[in-house]
Scaffold this motif. Structure first.
Motif, PDB file in Angstrom:
ATOM      1  N   LYS A 207      27.180  34.387  16.665  1.00 51.96           N
ATOM      2  CA  LYS A 207      28.126  33.823  17.244  1.00 51.96           C
ATOM      3  C   LYS A 207      27.960  32.381  17.212  1.00 51.96           C
ATOM      4  CE  LYS A 207      29.598  37.714  20.426  1.00 51.96           C
ATOM      5  NZ  LYS A 207      28.429  38.759  19.851  1.00 51.96           N
ATOM      6  N   ALA A 208      29.084  31.570  17.000  1.00 51.50           N
ATOM      7  CA  ALA A 208      29.008  30.122  16.965  1.00 51.50           C
ATOM      8  C   ALA A 208      30.463  29.779  17.427  1.00 51.50           C
ATOM      9  CB  ALA A 208      28.993  29.776  15.691  1.00 51.50           C
ATOM     10  N   PRO A 209      30.425  28.842  18.231  1.00 56.26           N
ATOM     11  CA  PRO A 209      31.935  28.263  18.931  1.00 56.26           C
ATOM     12  C   PRO A 209      32.947  27.742  17.866  1.00 56.26           C
ATOM     13  CG  PRO A 209      30.175  26.724  19.069  1.00 56.26           C
ATOM     14  CD  PRO A 209      29.588  27.822  18.666  1.00 56.26           C
ATOM     15  N   GLU A 210      34.223  27.834  18.331  1.00 60.97           N
ATOM     16  CA  GLU A 210      35.208  27.503  17.190  1.00 60.97           C
ATOM     17  C   GLU A 210      35.135  27.929  15.944  1.00 60.97           C
ATOM     18  OE1 GLU A 210      37.850  26.257  19.110  1.00 60.97           O
ATOM     19  OE2 GLU A 210      36.572  25.998  20.695  1.00 60.97           O
ATOM     20  N   LEU A 211      35.021  26.824  15.177  1.00 63.15           N
ATOM     21  CA  LEU A 211      35.241  27.164  13.599  1.00 63.15           C
ATOM     22  C   LEU A 211      33.930  27.149  12.879  1.00 63.15           C
ATOM     23  CD1 LEU A 211      38.839  25.680  12.480  1.00 63.15           C
ATOM     24  CD2 LEU A 211      38.034  28.253  13.114  1.00 63.15           C
ATOM     25  N   ASN A 212      32.735  26.955  13.916  1.00 57.98           N
ATOM     26  CA  ASN A 212      31.531  26.422  13.317  1.00 57.98           C
ATOM     27  C   ASN A 212      30.694  27.527  12.995  1.00 57.98           C
ATOM     28  OD1 ASN A 212      31.831  23.780  13.715  1.00 57.98           O
ATOM     29  ND2 ASN A 212      31.569  23.915  15.925  1.00 57.98           N
ATOM     30  N   TYR A 213      29.565  27.532  12.266  1.00 56.64           N
ATOM     31  CA  TYR A 213      28.743  28.609  11.675  1.00 56.64           C
ATOM     32  C   TYR A 213      27.564  28.301  12.093  1.00 56.64           C
ATOM     33  CZ  TYR A 213      32.189  29.617   8.181  1.00 56.64           C
ATOM     34  OH  TYR A 213      33.456  29.924   7.470  1.00 56.64           O
ATOM     35  N   SER A 214      26.527  29.492  12.203  1.00 54.94           N
ATOM     36  CA  SER A 214      25.102  29.684  12.599  1.00 54.94           C
ATOM     37  C   SER A 214      24.451  30.449  11.569  1.00 54.94           C
ATOM     38  CB  SER A 214      25.079  29.838  13.975  1.00 54.94           C
ATOM     39  OG  SER A 214      23.566  30.170  14.085  1.00 54.94           O
ATOM     40  N   PHE A 215      23.543  30.271  11.073  1.00 60.07           N
ATOM     41  CA  PHE A 215      22.661  31.122  10.001  1.00 60.07           C
ATOM     42  C   PHE A 215      21.316  31.387  10.314  1.00 60.07           C
ATOM     43  CE2 PHE A 215      26.548  29.885   7.735  1.00 60.07           C
ATOM     44  CZ  PHE A 215      26.973  31.018   6.973  1.00 60.07           C
ATOM     45  N   SER A 216      20.851  30.685  11.251  1.00 65.88           N
ATOM     46  CA  SER A 216      19.372  30.578  11.540  1.00 65.88           C
ATOM     47  C   SER A 216      19.053  32.117  12.205  1.00 65.88           C
ATOM     48  CB  SER A 216      19.014  29.456  12.514  1.00 65.88           C
ATOM     49  OG  SER A 216      19.524  29.645  13.633  1.00 65.88           O
ATOM     50  N   GLY A 217      19.955  32.340  13.027  1.00 64.77           N
ATOM     51  CA  GLY A 217      19.644  33.812  13.741  1.00 64.77           C
ATOM     52  C   GLY A 217      19.600  34.988  12.856  1.00 64.77           C
ATOM     53  N   PHE A 218      20.587  34.907  11.738  1.00 68.54           N
ATOM     54  CA  PHE A 218      20.737  35.692  10.670  1.00 68.54           C
ATOM     55  C   PHE A 218      19.354  35.840   9.698  1.00 68.54           C
ATOM     56  CE2 PHE A 218      21.378  37.007   6.364  1.00 68.54           C
ATOM     57  CZ  PHE A 218      21.850  38.238   6.524  1.00 68.54           C
ATOM     58  N   LYS A 219      18.883  34.891   9.540  1.00 67.64           N
ATOM     59  CA  LYS A 219      17.338  34.606   8.753  1.00 67.64           C
ATOM     60  C   LYS A 219      16.305  35.319   9.601  1.00 67.64           C
ATOM     61  CE  LYS A 219      16.779  30.472   8.203  1.00 67.64           C
ATOM     62  NZ  LYS A 219      16.345  29.027   7.727  1.00 67.64           N
ATOM     63  N   THR A 220      16.249  35.248  10.962  1.00 71.19           N
ATOM     64  CA  THR A 220      15.499  35.837  11.598  1.00 71.19           C
ATOM     65  C   THR A 220      15.537  37.166  11.742  1.00 71.19           C
ATOM     66  OG1 THR A 220      15.171  33.807  12.851  1.00 71.19           O
ATOM     67  CG2 THR A 220      14.061  35.611  14.054  1.00 71.19           C
ATOM     68  N   ALA A 221      16.701  37.653  12.012  1.00 70.39           N
ATOM     69  CA  ALA A 221      16.836  38.921  12.025  1.00 70.39           C
ATOM     70  C   ALA A 221      16.604  39.851  10.970  1.00 70.39           C
ATOM     71  CB  ALA A 221      18.574  39.418  12.200  1.00 70.39           C
ATOM     72  N   VAL A 222      16.767  39.240   9.584  1.00 71.49           N
ATOM     73  CA  VAL A 222      16.287  39.770   8.362  1.00 71.49           C
ATOM     74  C   VAL A 222      14.881  39.861   8.505  1.00 71.49           C
ATOM     75  CG1 VAL A 222      16.026  39.567   5.689  1.00 71.49           C
ATOM     76  CG2 VAL A 222      18.327  39.207   6.971  1.00 71.49           C
ATOM     77  N   LEU A 223      14.103  38.762   8.719  1.00 74.77           N
ATOM     78  CA  LEU A 223      12.675  38.785   8.662  1.00 74.77           C
ATOM     79  C   LEU A 223      12.035  39.884   9.537  1.00 74.77           C
ATOM     80  CD1 LEU A 223      10.000  37.157   8.127  1.00 74.77           C
ATOM     81  CD2 LEU A 223      10.149  35.977  10.178  1.00 74.77           C
ATOM     82  N   TYR A 224      12.536  39.770  10.869  1.00 74.57           N
ATOM     83  CA  TYR A 224      12.166  40.968  11.856  1.00 74.57           C
ATOM     84  C   TYR A 224      12.409  42.426  11.198  1.00 74.57           C
ATOM     85  CZ  TYR A 224      11.125  37.135  15.092  1.00 74.57           C
ATOM     86  OH  TYR A 224      10.595  36.246  15.805  1.00 74.57           O
ATOM     87  N   PHE A 225      13.519  42.543  10.865  1.00 73.08           N
ATOM     88  CA  PHE A 225      13.823  43.871  10.308  1.00 73.08           C
ATOM     89  C   PHE A 225      12.895  44.239   9.042  1.00 73.08           C
ATOM     90  CE2 PHE A 225      16.112  46.061   6.346  1.00 73.08           C
ATOM     91  CZ  PHE A 225      16.628  46.962   7.238  1.00 73.08           C
ATOM     92  N   ILE A 226      12.550  43.312   8.095  1.00 72.84           N
ATOM     93  CA  ILE A 226      11.707  43.742   7.221  1.00 72.84           C
ATOM     94  C   ILE A 226      10.357  44.120   7.620  1.00 72.84           C
ATOM     95  CG2 ILE A 226      10.584  42.806   5.041  1.00 72.84           C
ATOM     96  CD1 ILE A 226      13.583  43.720   4.663  1.00 72.84           C
ATOM     97  N   GLN A 227       9.697  43.007   8.593  1.00 69.90           N
ATOM     98  CA  GLN A 227       8.857  43.267   9.172  1.00 69.90           C
ATOM     99  C   GLN A 227       8.324  44.641   9.711  1.00 69.90           C
ATOM    100  OE1 GLN A 227       8.214  39.738  11.592  1.00 69.90           O
ATOM    101  NE2 GLN A 227       7.198  38.610   9.797  1.00 69.90           N
ATOM    102  N   ARG A 228       9.546  45.114  10.352  1.00 74.82           N
ATOM    103  CA  ARG A 228       9.405  46.447  11.035  1.00 74.82           C
ATOM    104  C   ARG A 228       9.312  47.413  10.251  1.00 74.82           C
ATOM    105  NH1 ARG A 228      13.564  45.209  14.050  1.00 74.82           N
ATOM    106  NH2 ARG A 228      15.155  46.613  12.886  1.00 74.82           N
ATOM    107  N   GLU A 229      10.266  47.628   9.265  1.00 75.06           N
ATOM    108  CA  GLU A 229      10.474  48.517   8.051  1.00 75.06           C
ATOM    109  C   GLU A 229       9.143  48.730   7.380  1.00 75.06           C
ATOM    110  OE1 GLU A 229      12.545  51.028   8.464  1.00 75.06           O
ATOM    111  OE2 GLU A 229      13.639  49.838  10.165  1.00 75.06           O
ATOM    112  N   VAL A 230       8.821  47.538   6.826  1.00 70.50           N
ATOM    113  CA  VAL A 230       7.379  47.685   6.113  1.00 70.50           C
ATOM    114  C   VAL A 230       6.173  48.212   6.778  1.00 70.50           C
ATOM    115  CG1 VAL A 230       6.017  46.246   4.852  1.00 70.50           C
ATOM    116  CG2 VAL A 230       8.229  45.653   4.550  1.00 70.50           C
TER     117      VAL A 230
END
Length: 339
Positions: A207-230
Motif C-alpha cells: 500500500k502506498a498513498p495517492e499515485l505513489n508506489y512502494s516495492f521494498s515490502g514486496f522484495k521482503t515478502a519474496v525473500l521470506y516466502f522463499i526462505q520458508r519454502e526452501v
C-alpha cells in the motif's frame, strides 16, 4: 516552408552503458551502445568500474556513431548529453566529453534529463510509428525509476506519482537474485514466467498513498516466502521456478497498473505511453495492449529505445534546440536532478 536540417550528436552515460547517437532532426542516423559485462559477476553495477569503462568506451563509441551516420563532426549543429540523474562518475565522463566537443566545434551544448529522454523516445521518427498526442500520461519504469508523469508539452512534465523506495526494475532484479538468477534478472524472470502459472503463489500488494508506489515490502515478502519454502523443501526453487517467476511478474504488473488506472480516473487522460528499460517486459506490454479494449490509447517504444540509449537523449535535445535552448560550460553533472 522547408524544415531546417539539424544534426545533433547525443551522449548517454548515466549508468553502465556508454552510448552515442547522431540525429538528423527527429530521424536517428546512428545509435551505438557499448555495454559493460564486468558488472555481471558482482550482481549489480559497481560505480567505480562503470566510470572507468566509460572512459575507455566513449571515444570509440562517438567515432563509430559519426561513421555510421555518414557525417563529419564539423557538420554537427549541437552536442547533447545526459546531465542526470545517474551515477556521478559515469555522468561526469559523458558531461566532460560533451562540453569539450562542443567547445572545440564552437556549437551549442544541450543538457538532457535522463527520464525526459525515455518519455520523448516516442517522438523519434521510426517506421511511421504513431506518436502520442498531448496531454498524455508517461509511465517510466526502470531499474532506478517508477514514475507516472503528466506530459502536456515537449518541455512541460509533472511527476504525479513516484516510488517511495525501490523501483520496479530493482524489484525484478532483487527477486531474481533471491532465486539464484544472474544479473540482470528481470529479463530472465520475464522469459521463465511465460511457462509458469501466474496465480500459483500469491504475493502481497504493498500500500502506498495517492499515485505513489512502494516495492521494498514486496522484495521482503519474496525473500521470506522463499526462505520458508526452501526450509520445508530444499529443492523448492528448482521444482517451481517457472511458477514463482510467473507469480512475481503477475504481482508486479498488478501493482504497476493499479496506480495507472487510478491516474487515468483522476486526470481524465486516457493516453498512456510507457518507457524505460522495464517497458521491454513482455507481460507489461501485453497488459498495456489489453487496455485498448477500455478505450485507452497506448504507446510502446521500439525495443532499441527502451533500455538506456543515446537516441532518446538526442530527440529530447532536438526539441530543445528548436526552441533555442542551450547551456554554458559551467553546467555539470547532477546525479539527483529532479524532473
Amino acid at each position: 516552408m522547408e524544415t531546417q536540417i539539424s544534426y545533433i550528436l547525443a551522449i548517454e552515460s548515466s549508468c553502465d552503458d556508454t552510448a552515442c547517437a547522431v540525429l538528423k532532426n527527429d530521424e536517428v542516423l546512428s545509435n551505438v551502445v557499448a555495454g559493460q559485462e564486468i558488472h555481471e559477476k558482482y550482481g549489480g553495477v559497481v560505480p567505480e568500474l562503470a566510470s572507468r569503462a566509460h572512459q575507455s568506451h566513449i571515444v570509440p563509441v562517438v567515432d563509430q556513431a559519426l561513421k555510421e551516420a555518414g557525417i563529419k563532426k564539423e557538420e554537427l549543429s549541437a552536442i547533447s548529453f545526459t546531465r542526470g540523474p545517474g551515477l556521478m562518475g559515469s555522468l561526469l565522463v559523458g558531461t566532460s566529453f560533451a562540453k569539450s566537443l562542443a567547445l572545440a566545434l564552437d556549437i551549442p551544448l544541450i543538457d538532457v534529463h535522463h527520464m525526459h529522454g525515455h518519455i520523448l523516445a516516442h517522438f523519434i521518427d521510426s517506421n511511421d510509428q504513431p506518436k502520442p498526442e498531448f496531454p498524455f500520461l508517461a509511465v517510466t519504469i526502470s531499474g532506478g525509476h517508477t514514475q507516472i508523469v503528466k506530459v502536456t508539452d515537449f518541455h512541460e512534465m509533472e511527476v504525479i506519482g513516484t516510488t517511495q523506495d525501490d523501483a520496479i526494475g530493482e524489484a525484478f532484479d532483487k527477486s531474481g537474485k533471491i532465486l539464484g538468477l544472474g544479473y540482470p534478472a528481470g529479463p530472465q524472470i520475464d522469459k521463465l514466467a511465460k511457462s509458469g502459472d501466474p496465480l500459483k503463489f500469491p504475493f502481497p500488494v504493498p500500500k502506498a498513498p495517492e499515485l505513489n508506489y512502494s516495492f521494498s515490502g514486496f522484495k521482503t515478502a519474496v525473500l521470506y516466502f522463499i526462505q520458508r519454502e526452501v526450509k520445508k523443501q530444499p529443492d523448492f526453487i528448482e521444482k517451481n521456478l517457472n511458477d514463482i517467476c510467473a507469480s512475481i511478474q503477475h504481482t508486479l504488473i498488478k501493482i504497476l497498473f493499479q496506480k495507472i488506472e487510478k491516474a487515468i480516473l483522476q486526470t481524465g487522460i486516457k493516453t498512456v505511453a510507457i518507457g524505460g528499460g522495464v517497458s521491454a517486459n513482455s507481460g507489461i506490454r501485453s497488459k498495456l495492449h489489453s487496455y485498448k479494449n477500455h478505450g485507452w490509447s497506448v504507446f510502446i517504444p521500439p525495443f532499441e529505445y527502451t533500455t538506456d540509449n543515446a537516441a532518446m537523449i538526442g530527440i529530447s535535445a532536438y526539441y530543445k534546440f528548436k526552441a533555442g535552448y542551450s547551456v554554458g560550460m559551467e553546467t555539470t553533472a547532477a546525479p539527483r536532478i529532479q524532473m
